[in-house]
Design a protein around this motif. Structure first.
Motif, PDB file in Angstrom:
ATOM      1  N   SER A 433       0.821  -1.207   0.000  1.00  0.00           N
ATOM      2  CA  SER A 433       0.000   0.000   0.000  1.00  0.00           C
ATOM      3  C   SER A 433       0.858   1.262   0.000  1.00  0.00           C
ATOM      4  O   SER A 433       1.962   1.295   0.558  1.00  0.00           O
ATOM      5  CB  SER A 433      -0.894  -0.007   1.245  1.00  0.00           C
ATOM      6  OG  SER A 433      -1.521   1.232   1.432  1.00  0.00           O
ATOM      7  N   THR A 434       0.342   2.311  -0.616  1.00  0.00           N
ATOM      8  CA  THR A 434       0.990   3.628  -0.551  1.00  0.00           C
ATOM      9  C   THR A 434       0.269   4.528   0.450  1.00  0.00           C
ATOM     10  O   THR A 434       0.522   5.732   0.491  1.00  0.00           O
ATOM     11  CB  THR A 434       0.997   4.304  -1.933  1.00  0.00           C
ATOM     12  OG1 THR A 434      -0.360   4.434  -2.393  1.00  0.00           O
ATOM     13  CG2 THR A 434       1.794   3.488  -2.933  1.00  0.00           C
ATOM     14  N   ARG A 435      -0.604   3.962   1.270  1.00  0.00           N
ATOM     15  CA  ARG A 435      -1.396   4.774   2.200  1.00  0.00           C
ATOM     16  C   ARG A 435      -0.510   5.531   3.186  1.00  0.00           C
ATOM     17  O   ARG A 435      -0.862   6.624   3.635  1.00  0.00           O
ATOM     18  CB  ARG A 435      -2.385   3.868   2.948  1.00  0.00           C
ATOM     19  CG  ARG A 435      -3.471   4.612   3.701  1.00  0.00           C
ATOM     20  CD  ARG A 435      -4.497   3.645   4.277  1.00  0.00           C
ATOM     21  NE  ARG A 435      -5.273   3.013   3.213  1.00  0.00           N
ATOM     22  CZ  ARG A 435      -5.091   1.764   2.797  1.00  0.00           C
ATOM     23  NH1 ARG A 435      -4.145   1.008   3.346  1.00  0.00           N
ATOM     24  NH2 ARG A 435      -5.835   1.255   1.847  1.00  0.00           N
ATOM     25  N   TRP A 436       0.634   4.966   3.543  1.00  0.00           N
ATOM     26  CA  TRP A 436       1.522   5.634   4.485  1.00  0.00           C
ATOM     27  C   TRP A 436       1.982   6.999   3.976  1.00  0.00           C
ATOM     28  O   TRP A 436       2.315   7.892   4.771  1.00  0.00           O
ATOM     29  CB  TRP A 436       2.749   4.766   4.788  1.00  0.00           C
ATOM     30  CG  TRP A 436       3.684   4.588   3.614  1.00  0.00           C
ATOM     31  CD1 TRP A 436       3.623   3.613   2.672  1.00  0.00           C
ATOM     32  CD2 TRP A 436       4.791   5.427   3.275  1.00  0.00           C
ATOM     33  NE1 TRP A 436       4.634   3.788   1.748  1.00  0.00           N
ATOM     34  CE2 TRP A 436       5.369   4.882   2.095  1.00  0.00           C
ATOM     35  CE3 TRP A 436       5.368   6.551   3.836  1.00  0.00           C
ATOM     36  CZ2 TRP A 436       6.494   5.441   1.486  1.00  0.00           C
ATOM     37  CZ3 TRP A 436       6.482   7.120   3.229  1.00  0.00           C
ATOM     38  CH2 TRP A 436       7.028   6.558   2.082  1.00  0.00           C
ATOM     39  N   GLU A 437       1.992   7.169   2.647  1.00  0.00           N
ATOM     40  CA  GLU A 437       2.481   8.415   2.070  1.00  0.00           C
ATOM     41  C   GLU A 437       1.593   9.598   2.417  1.00  0.00           C
ATOM     42  O   GLU A 437       2.020  10.752   2.313  1.00  0.00           O
ATOM     43  CB  GLU A 437       2.594   8.277   0.552  1.00  0.00           C
ATOM     44  CG  GLU A 437       3.639   7.255   0.125  1.00  0.00           C
ATOM     45  CD  GLU A 437       3.649   7.026  -1.389  1.00  0.00           C
ATOM     46  OE1 GLU A 437       2.825   7.659  -2.086  1.00  0.00           O
ATOM     47  OE2 GLU A 437       4.472   6.229  -1.862  1.00  0.00           O
ATOM     48  N   ARG A 438       0.344   9.345   2.870  1.00  0.00           N
ATOM     49  CA  ARG A 438      -0.526  10.425   3.312  1.00  0.00           C
ATOM     50  C   ARG A 438       0.110  11.200   4.477  1.00  0.00           C
ATOM     51  O   ARG A 438      -0.120  12.405   4.636  1.00  0.00           O
ATOM     52  CB  ARG A 438      -1.862   9.865   3.795  1.00  0.00           C
ATOM     53  CG  ARG A 438      -2.920   9.723   2.728  1.00  0.00           C
ATOM     54  CD  ARG A 438      -3.472  11.080   2.274  1.00  0.00           C
ATOM     55  NE  ARG A 438      -4.760  10.940   1.659  1.00  0.00           N
ATOM     56  CZ  ARG A 438      -4.956  10.735   0.369  1.00  0.00           C
ATOM     57  NH1 ARG A 438      -3.906  10.666  -0.451  1.00  0.00           N
ATOM     58  NH2 ARG A 438      -6.170  10.603  -0.122  1.00  0.00           N
ATOM     59  N   LEU A 440       2.914  12.234   4.748  1.00  0.00           N
ATOM     60  CA  LEU A 440       3.838  13.242   4.218  1.00  0.00           C
ATOM     61  C   LEU A 440       3.254  14.000   3.040  1.00  0.00           C
ATOM     62  O   LEU A 440       3.972  14.721   2.347  1.00  0.00           O
ATOM     63  CB  LEU A 440       5.158  12.570   3.797  1.00  0.00           C
ATOM     64  CG  LEU A 440       5.890  11.768   4.866  1.00  0.00           C
ATOM     65  CD1 LEU A 440       7.172  11.163   4.299  1.00  0.00           C
ATOM     66  CD2 LEU A 440       6.229  12.642   6.066  1.00  0.00           C
ATOM     67  N   LEU A 441       1.966  13.819   2.778  1.00  0.00           N
ATOM     68  CA  LEU A 441       1.285  14.499   1.679  1.00  0.00           C
ATOM     69  C   LEU A 441       1.848  14.122   0.309  1.00  0.00           C
ATOM     70  O   LEU A 441       1.711  14.885  -0.642  1.00  0.00           O
ATOM     71  CB  LEU A 441       1.347  16.026   1.846  1.00  0.00           C
ATOM     72  CG  LEU A 441       0.577  16.598   3.041  1.00  0.00           C
ATOM     73  CD1 LEU A 441       0.866  18.086   3.180  1.00  0.00           C
ATOM     74  CD2 LEU A 441      -0.917  16.362   2.891  1.00  0.00           C
ATOM     75  N   ILE A 442       2.466  12.955   0.208  1.00  0.00           N
ATOM     76  CA  ILE A 442       3.025  12.539  -1.080  1.00  0.00           C
ATOM     77  C   ILE A 442       1.918  12.038  -1.991  1.00  0.00           C
ATOM     78  O   ILE A 442       1.883  12.366  -3.179  1.00  0.00           O
ATOM     79  CB  ILE A 442       4.116  11.470  -0.870  1.00  0.00           C
ATOM     80  CG1 ILE A 442       5.326  12.111  -0.170  1.00  0.00           C
ATOM     81  CG2 ILE A 442       4.536  10.856  -2.208  1.00  0.00           C
ATOM     82  CD1 ILE A 442       6.395  11.118   0.232  1.00  0.00           C
ATOM     83  N   SER A 443       1.018  11.228  -1.470  1.00  0.00           N
ATOM     84  CA  SER A 443      -0.095  10.736  -2.297  1.00  0.00           C
ATOM     85  C   SER A 443      -1.399  10.786  -1.523  1.00  0.00           C
ATOM     86  O   SER A 443      -1.426  11.234  -0.379  1.00  0.00           O
ATOM     87  CB  SER A 443       0.185   9.322  -2.782  1.00  0.00           C
ATOM     88  OG  SER A 443       0.188   8.417  -1.717  1.00  0.00           O
TER      89      SER A 443
END
Length: 443
Positions: A433-438, A440-443
């Motif tokens: 998942s890319t959910r962690w990027e939230r 840092l406002l990345i995705s």
């Protein structure tokens, strides 16, 4: 989930190296004694101690819970082991709040950060759903009972930023269940505050930071009369990204869209152009009259926290919210400019997310996944190798953070530590998942 390897952007050999390194880091961080000794060593040498522990998402058990949950997705053959470890970290984080309650709504060490951790766990395990909803309600209550930080004479960056301020809180609340009245009210409060911050109808916007709110003494020399912060971590790109995410989640209506347009146009106008494309300074100084002084500005560092990578991310969020193809192309050109400059002269002193190679890697991976940038896809292997160059199995937790010249720290956390490096490596090498990027406002 299709990976960047399956898409042909990263070779299988490089991907395997990234996966193995991320797993090594995760296994080191799963050993409490290794973490304890690493933190103890770093506390003796750090100029700015990172304060490991508690429920913190950026530098505590929240970051470990997020990492181990991602490990369960990236390492399916050992998934149950990693889910158990993640659960232990969630329990430890929650228990720590009994002794040290979450005193603020922020992302770094506040309720928004822990709420993001529980929401991530609940996304593939319904047993966490009730706890996640409960923490989102607590976050909403904190937002609604917090004193107003609006001031006619300027603001402090921590009032509104993604680290501890309103941007981080809105980033989480925009994803929460807005069917609950308290959550919907909290979202409206946060949006109203950020719309006020970004208001461009007066002589100057309220977002300027006066000297009395500077975060460090050396700012007085650079910005004697105050400044406008242009970094994603602490500046106006953060509210832009958060409002764009809220707008895409159908919060706020036309006022949000109008403000997204105004702030995006402001950032486009504030760009510094060179042969590679647009870039941004750390901030825009104000003169004695309070007017912006843009002459002679120099580009900021190449990092997530300050500089073109973070601003490009915010502009991509804005372009998505507005369905603006020209703005999207501008955001891509900004990121590609960074990558062209990096190819010619690039070197990172650190591997970490905040100000090191992992931050640019995670941002580049986002652009490779979500845009048509051939430059981003072509540069992914170079950036992956740049991160791996800083990783070493002989180091206590596999990688260190360069806090300042000559000072290397063994930090376990997300923002400036090993957990963030592992997450970035999995972002290009595993179907996770890319959910962690939230965070840092990345995705």
């Amino acid at each position: 989930m299709s990976t960047l390897v399956e898409s042909g952007y990263v070779t299988e050999a490089l991907s395997e190296a990234a996966r193995k390194t991320a797993e090594l880091i995760a296994r080191r961080l799963a050993d409490p004694e290794v973490v304890r000794l690493a933190v103890a060593r770093s506390e003796q040498t750090a100029r700015y101690p990172f304060g490991w522990g508690g429920a913190s998402l950026y530098s505590g058990h929240g970051s470990s819970a997020l990492l181990f949950r991602q490990a369960a997705r990236a390492l399916p053959d050992d998934a149950e082991h990693w889910r158990d470890l993640a659960h232990e970290q969630v329990v430890t984080a929650v228990r720590s709040t009994h002794e040290e309650p979450l005193a603020d709504a922020g992302m770094a060490a506040g309720t928004a950060g822990l709420a993001l951790v529980l929401a991530d766990a609940a996304s593939d395990d319904p047993r966490y759903e009730a706890a996640a909803r409960g923490l989102d309600r607590k976050l909403a209550d904190q937002v609604l009972t917090a004193p107003s930080w609006r001031r006619a004479g300027g603001v402090a960056d921590h009032d509104y930023d993604v680290i501890v301020g309103a941007t981080g809180s809105l980033t989480r609340m925009a994803d929460a269940d807005s069917a609950e009245p308290v959550a919907a009210e909290a979202v409206r409060r946060l949006i109203d505050d950020l719309l006020w911050l970004c208001d461009g109808t007066g002589e100057r916007r309220p977002w300027f930071i006066p000297p009395e709110f500077f975060p460090a003494e050396d700012y007085h020399e650079t910005f004697p009369h105050g400044y406008v912060n242009l970094g994603l971590a602490h500046g106006i790109p953060g509210p832009l990204a958060a409002l764009a995410l809220a707008g895409r989640a159908r919060h706020g209506g036309e006022p949000v869209r109008t403000t997204i347009r105004q702030v995006a146009d402001y950032l486009v106008d504030a760009a510094i152009a060179d042969e590679h494309g647009p870039s941004w300074a750390m901030g825009i100084p104000l003169d004695a009259s309070g007017a912006e002084h843009r002459h002679g500005l120099a580009p900021a560092r190449v990092a997530w926290c300050y500089g073109s990578p973070g601003v490009a991310c915010a502009l991509l969020h804005a372009a998505d919210a507005l369905d603006d193809h020209a703005l999207r192309r501008f955001a891509i050109s900004a990121l590609e400019g960074v990558l062209h400059r990096f190819a010619g002269e690039g070197h990172f002193g650190s591997a970490t997310l905040c100000h090191g190679a992992a931050g640019l890697l995670a941002i580049c991976a986002r652009f490779a996944r979500d845009t048509d940038s051939a430059v981003a896809r072509r540069t992914l292997p170079v950036l992956t190798e740049a991160v791996l160059e800083h990783c070493d199995p002989d180091l206590p937790i596999g990688v260190q953070d360069l806090e300042q010249p000559g000072v290397l720290l063994d930090s376990p956390g997300l923002l400036t530590g090993a957990a963030g490096v592992a997450l970035a490596l999995w972002s290009v090498s595993a179907p996770a998942s890319t959910r962690w990027e939230r965070a840092l406002l990345i995705s």
